[in-house]
Design a protein around this motif. Structure first.
Motif, PDB file in Angstrom:
ATOM      1  N   GLU A  52       0.811  -1.220   0.000  1.00 26.29           N
ATOM      2  CA  GLU A  52       0.000   0.000   0.000  1.00 26.29           C
ATOM      3  C   GLU A  52       0.844   1.270   0.000  1.00 26.29           C
ATOM      4  O   GLU A  52       0.502   2.233  -0.674  1.00 26.29           O
ATOM      5  CB  GLU A  52      -0.933   0.011   1.206  1.00 26.29           C
ATOM      6  N   GLN A  53       1.951   1.231   0.748  1.00 26.96           N
ATOM      7  CA  GLN A  53       2.816   2.416   0.757  1.00 26.96           C
ATOM      8  C   GLN A  53       3.346   2.687  -0.646  1.00 26.96           C
ATOM      9  O   GLN A  53       3.445   3.834  -1.085  1.00 26.96           O
ATOM     10  CB  GLN A  53       3.990   2.225   1.706  1.00 26.96           C
ATOM     11  N   GLN A  67       1.891   1.784  -3.481  1.00 23.60           N
ATOM     12  CA  GLN A  67       0.786   2.286  -4.298  1.00 23.60           C
ATOM     13  C   GLN A  67       0.529   3.761  -4.004  1.00 23.60           C
ATOM     14  O   GLN A  67       0.286   4.559  -4.911  1.00 23.60           O
ATOM     15  CB  GLN A  67      -0.476   1.479  -4.020  1.00 23.60           C
ATOM     16  N   ALA A  68       0.583   4.109  -2.711  1.00 27.29           N
ATOM     17  CA  ALA A  68       0.379   5.510  -2.337  1.00 27.29           C
ATOM     18  C   ALA A  68       1.432   6.388  -3.023  1.00 27.29           C
ATOM     19  O   ALA A  68       1.122   7.444  -3.566  1.00 27.29           O
ATOM     20  CB  ALA A  68       0.450   5.669  -0.820  1.00 27.29           C
ATOM     21  N   ALA A  69       2.675   5.920  -3.024  1.00 25.94           N
ATOM     22  CA  ALA A  69       3.748   6.684  -3.659  1.00 25.94           C
ATOM     23  C   ALA A  69       3.481   6.845  -5.161  1.00 25.94           C
ATOM     24  O   ALA A  69       3.697   7.924  -5.725  1.00 25.94           O
ATOM     25  CB  ALA A  69       5.086   5.994  -3.428  1.00 25.94           C
ATOM     26  N   HIS A  70       2.977   5.765  -5.794  1.00 26.45           N
ATOM     27  CA  HIS A  70       2.651   5.854  -7.228  1.00 26.45           C
ATOM     28  C   HIS A  70       1.597   6.923  -7.484  1.00 26.45           C
ATOM     29  O   HIS A  70       1.734   7.745  -8.380  1.00 26.45           O
ATOM     30  CB  HIS A  70       2.134   4.510  -7.750  1.00 26.45           C
ATOM     31  N   THR A  71       0.515   6.893  -6.666  1.00 28.66           N
ATOM     32  CA  THR A  71      -0.550   7.870  -6.906  1.00 28.66           C
ATOM     33  C   THR A  71      -0.056   9.292  -6.648  1.00 28.66           C
ATOM     34  O   THR A  71      -0.610  10.247  -7.166  1.00 28.66           O
ATOM     35  CB  THR A  71      -1.787   7.614  -6.020  1.00 28.66           C
ATOM     36  N   LEU A  72       1.003   9.425  -5.843  1.00 28.01           N
ATOM     37  CA  LEU A  72       1.542  10.763  -5.581  1.00 28.01           C
ATOM     38  C   LEU A  72       2.537  11.186  -6.657  1.00 28.01           C
ATOM     39  O   LEU A  72       3.167  12.228  -6.548  1.00 28.01           O
ATOM     40  CB  LEU A  72       2.216  10.796  -4.209  1.00 28.01           C
ATOM     41  N   GLY A  73       2.693  10.355  -7.686  1.00 26.19           N
ATOM     42  CA  GLY A  73       3.496  10.754  -8.833  1.00 26.19           C
ATOM     43  C   GLY A  73       4.884  10.135  -8.894  1.00 26.19           C
ATOM     44  O   GLY A  73       5.679  10.484  -9.763  1.00 26.19           O
ATOM     45  N   ALA A  74       5.191   9.214  -7.972  1.00 26.42           N
ATOM     46  CA  ALA A  74       6.535   8.633  -7.970  1.00 26.42           C
ATOM     47  C   ALA A  74       6.642   7.528  -9.018  1.00 26.42           C
ATOM     48  O   ALA A  74       5.721   6.736  -9.176  1.00 26.42           O
ATOM     49  CB  ALA A  74       6.859   8.083  -6.588  1.00 26.42           C
ATOM     50  N   ARG A  81      12.782   5.567  -2.424  1.00 23.81           N
ATOM     51  CA  ARG A  81      12.279   6.383  -1.321  1.00 23.81           C
ATOM     52  C   ARG A  81      11.389   5.634  -0.345  1.00 23.81           C
ATOM     53  O   ARG A  81      11.256   6.042   0.815  1.00 23.81           O
ATOM     54  CB  ARG A  81      11.470   7.574  -1.886  1.00 23.81           C
ATOM     55  N   ILE A  82      10.719   4.576  -0.815  1.00 21.47           N
ATOM     56  CA  ILE A  82       9.752   3.908   0.053  1.00 21.47           C
ATOM     57  C   ILE A  82      10.168   2.475   0.377  1.00 21.47           C
ATOM     58  O   ILE A  82      10.294   2.104   1.544  1.00 21.47           O
ATOM     59  CB  ILE A  82       8.340   3.899  -0.607  1.00 21.47           C
ATOM     60  N   PRO A 112      13.945   2.056   2.208  1.00 14.62           N
ATOM     61  CA  PRO A 112      13.950   2.396   3.638  1.00 14.62           C
ATOM     62  C   PRO A 112      13.121   1.422   4.474  1.00 14.62           C
ATOM     63  O   PRO A 112      13.443   1.167   5.632  1.00 14.62           O
ATOM     64  CB  PRO A 112      13.328   3.796   3.672  1.00 14.62           C
ATOM     65  N   GLY A 117       7.972  -1.495  12.366  1.00 15.98           N
ATOM     66  CA  GLY A 117       6.742  -1.971  11.743  1.00 15.98           C
ATOM     67  C   GLY A 117       5.481  -1.500  12.448  1.00 15.98           C
ATOM     68  O   GLY A 117       4.477  -1.308  11.804  1.00 15.98           O
TER      69      GLY A 117
END
Lengths: 320, 265
Positions: B159-160, B162-169, B177-178, B181, B264
C-alpha cells in the motif's frame, strides 16, 4: 464531468467483480460509492485511480482518456483504509512527498505543507512519525498528503473503516466541511449507509459488481430502485406485502381504513424513539414511533392495534 | 530437576563443541604474546590471502545484494508461472554440498568445457581464478539476502508503494524512497550474514581456486595450507582472525535483527 467511467468490466481470475459499470461524477461533487462488501466498490475506485486495470471499458478523468495511464500520471489523490503512511518519514515529509517528487522549490514545499497541516489540524505534529499518531491523525495526514499534489480528483477507500465509532463520526463531519472548503471532486467508498447519507451529495449503490442506483441521498432513500436498495439504505419492515420504513407506519388502537390488526409482542424504548414489535397474521414486523406517541397510546405487550403504511409514504411492493 | 539436567547438557554441549576448540585456538595464538600473531598475519602470503578473501567476498556480497533484493521483490510482489520453482531454486544452495557446487562450476566453466573454452579464447579465465571463486561464493551465499528480505517485504505490504505511485513517484523513485527504507534493517542483516558466509567459505572455493599460493589462496585456504605445512602459528593466527571477524558480524546481526519489527508498529 470530472470522472466518466464507461462499460467497465473487471474479473479476478474467473470471478467477475465489475460488470458493465458506467458512472459519471460531476466536477466538485462529493460522491459515495455505497454497497455491501464484495460489491466491487473498492475495485471501481482502484480502477479510477489506475491501481487496477479494467479488462474492458474506459475511464476519463477531466475529459482525458486515462484508461491506459499509470497511477503516477493520473494526478489523483488516493487515501487508503489503513492509511498507507510512510512509516520512515515524519508527518511533514509524508505530506511533502508528492511535492518533493515534483521537484518544487524547498520554501514553496514548506509553505504548502504547513498550510495543509493546518487544514487537517496537525500543524503541531509535523515532526512526529506516523507510529506516534492515533488512527484518526494518521488518516488526516494521509488526506493532507493526497491533497498536497492538488489532485484533479480525490479518492478515498473506506477512509474511516479502521477507526472507532466516535472518531469516525467526527471525521465524517470534518470531511464534509473540508470538501466545502477545498471543492475538489471527491469519491469515497463506504459500506455504511449513514455515512454515505450524511456526507455525500450523490450516492452510487453498487452490488454484485453492478451499479444498482445513483442519485442524491434523498432520492435514493425515498425512491429506492428495488427492495435491495431500500433495505440497504435504512431500516425496513414488511406490512401487507410491501416494504415500508418503520417510521412510515401508522399505528392506532381503533380499526382504520387499509389497516391490518396486529398484536404487540414487545415495546423497546431506545431513548427518544420507541420500537414496537408486532405480529401481523403470523409474521413479524416493527414500527418506529416517538416516545410521546407511545405514551399517548399506552402501548404495551399483548395489546391489539391496527397498523398501515402512512398515506403518501413510499413503499415497495414485494414480488410474491 | 529436569530443568537443571537440560541446563547442564546445554552447557556441556556448547563447551565441548564451541568454547573449548575456539578457546584453544585463541590460547595457542596468543600463547607467546601479540608478536607472533601480528608477524604471522603480516607475512606476504597472509596479506595476499586477506586481499583475495576481501575481493571475492566483496563481489559476492555485491552480486547477492542486487540479486537478493530483486528476487525478493519478484517473489513477494509479482505473480508469474514458475514462481514456486524460483523459490525452491533459491534455497538449493542450503542443501547442496559446496564441493558439489565447485565441481559443477568446473564442469561448466572449466577450460575443457565448451563454454569455459569459449570464455578462455576471449581471454577470460574463470576456473583457478577470481571469477570462479566469486561464482562459487555467490552460489553458496545466495539465499541469505533473499530470505532475510522476503518476510519483511511481505509484512510491509504494497500500500505504501501504491500511495507513492498515486503521488506521482516512478517505480525507481518508489523503490529508492519507500521500499528500500522499509527493508533497510532486514537488508543490512542479510548482507552481514552473506558477508560472514562469504568470508568463511571453504569447500566450493577450494575446488574452483586450485589453491594456488599467493594467487588464489583465500584466508580459509591459507589456514588449511599452513596447517598442513606444520606452520601452526600462522594457521592459528589466521584462524583466530577469521573467528574474530565472525564474532564481529555476529554482533552486527544482533544489532540489526529486531529493528524492522519496532519500525513496523
Amino acid at each position: 464531468m470530472a470522472i466518466e467511467v464507461r462499460d467497465v468490466n473487471k474479473s479476478f481470475g474467473t470471478t467477475p467483480v465489475l460488470r458493465d459499470v458506467s458512472l459519471d461524477v460531476a466536477a466538485g461533487s462529493l460522491t459515495a460509492l455505497l454497497g455491501p462488501s464484495g460489491g466491487g466498490k473498492s475495485t471501481l475506485l482502484r480502477v479510477i485511480a489506475g491501481l487496477e486495470r479494467p479488462d474492458t471499458g474506459t475511464v476519463r478523468i477531466s475529459g482525458v482518456d486515462a484508461t491506459r495511464l499509470s497511477p503516477q500520471r493520473r494526478n489523483v489523490g488516493f487515501v487508503f483504509q489503513h492509511y498507507a503512511a510512510f512509516k520512515h518519514l515524519s508527518v511533514f515529509r509524508n505530506v511533502a512527498f508528492g511535492l518533493e517528487i515534483r521537484k518544487r522549490p524547498k520554501d514553496e514545499i514548506r509553505k504548502r505543507v504547513m498550510e495543509l497541516l493546518e487544514l487537517v489540524h496537525l500543524e503541531k505534529l509535523a515532526d512526529r512519525y506516523p507510529s506516534q499518531l492515533s488512527g484518526g491523525q494518521r488518516q488526516r495526514m494521509a488526506l493532507a498528503r493526497a491533497l498536497a499534489v492538488e489532485p484533479q480528483v480525490l479518492l478515498l477507500d473506506e477512509p474511516f473503516g479502521a477507526l472507532d465509532a466516535q472518531v469516525r463520526k467526527e471525521l465524517r463531519t470534518w470531511l464534509r466541511r473540508l470538501h466545502d472548503e477545498v471543492h475538489v471532486t471527491t469519491v469515497f467508498v463506504t459500506h455504511d449507509q449513514e455515512e454515505a447519507i450524511e456526507v455525500a451529495d450523490t450516492i452510487v449503490v453498487l452490488a454484485g459488481g453492478e451499479v444498482v442506483q445513483a442519485g442524491s441521498p434523498g432520492e435514493v432513500y425515498d425512491n429506492p430502485a428495488n427492495p435491495f436498495v431500500m433495505r440497504f439504505l435504512g431500516p425496513v419492515t414488511e406490512i401487507g406485502g410491501s416494504l415500508v420504513r418503520p417510521h412510515d407506519v401508522e399505528i392506532s388502537p381503533d380499526p382504520v381504513e387499509g389497516g391490518a390488526p396486529a398484536v404487540i409482542s414487545r415495546v423497546v424504548r431506545l431513548g427518544f424513539e420507541v420500537r414496537v414489535e408486532v405480529e401481523i397474521g403470523g409474521h413479524e414486523a416493527w414500527v418506529q414511533v416517538t416516545r410521546e406517541q407511545a405514551d399517548r397510546l399506552g402501548l404495551g405487550p399483548g395489546d391489539t392495534v391496527h397498523v398501515r403504511p402512512a398515506p403518501g409514504a413510499r413503499s415497495l411492493a414485494l414480488a410474491v | 530437576m529436569a530443568k537443571h539436567v537440560l541446563r547442564v547438557v546445554a552447557v556441556v554441549y556448547v563447551l565441548f563443541l564451541l568454547v573449548l576448540p575456539v578457546g584453544l585456538i585463541i590460547w595457542r595464538t596468543f600463547g607467546d604474546g601479540l608478536g607472533p600473531f601480528t608477524e604471522a598475519l603480516t607475512s606476504p602470503s597472509a596479506l595476499h590471502a586477506f586481499k583475495v578473501t576481501l575481493t571475492v567476498a566483496g563481489w559476492a556480497v555485491l552480486a547477492n545484494t542486487v540479486f537478493g533484493v530483486g528476487a525478493a521483490l519478484l517473489l513477494v510482489r509479482h505473480e508469474f508461472p514458475g514462481k514456486r520453482l524460483l523459490g525452491a531454486f533459491i534455497d538449493l544452495p542450503m542443501a547442496v554440498s559446496p564441493v558439489v557446487v565447485g565441481l559443477a562450476l568446473i564442469l561448466v566453466y572449466g577450460r575443457f568445457s565448451p563454454f569455459g573454452g569459449l570464455l578462455e579464447s576471449w581471454g577470460i579465465q574463470v576456473i583457478f581464478s577470481t571469477p570462479g571463486m566469486v561464482l562459487a561464493t555467490v552460489f553458496v551465499s545466495l539465499p541469505l539476502v533473499v530470505r532475510a528480505v522476503v518476510p519483511v517485504l511481505e509484512e510491509l505490504g504494497d500500500e505504501q508503494e501504491q500511495a507513492a505511485h498515486t503521488l506521482g513517484a516512478s517505480r525507481l523513485q518508489t523503490f529508492v524512497r519507500i521500499t528500500l527504507p522499509g527493508i533497510r534493517w532486514a537488508l543490512g542483516y542479510g548482507v552481514v550474514l552473506c558477508l560472514a558466509r562469504s568470508l568463511g567459505e571453504y569447500g566450493a572455493v577450494a575446488v574452483v581456486s586450485g589453491r594456488l599460493v599467493d594467487q588464489t589462496q583465500t584466508l580459509t585456504l591459507f589456514v588449511e595450507e599452513r596447517f598442513q605445512n606444520f606452520d601452526q602459528p600462522a594457521a592459528f593466527a589466521a584462524a583466530t582472525a577469521l573467528a574474530l571477524i565472525a564474532v564481529v558480524t555476529l554482533l552486527l546481526t544482533k544489532l540489526l535483527r529486531p529493528k524492522d519489527r519496532i519500525d513496523g508498529n
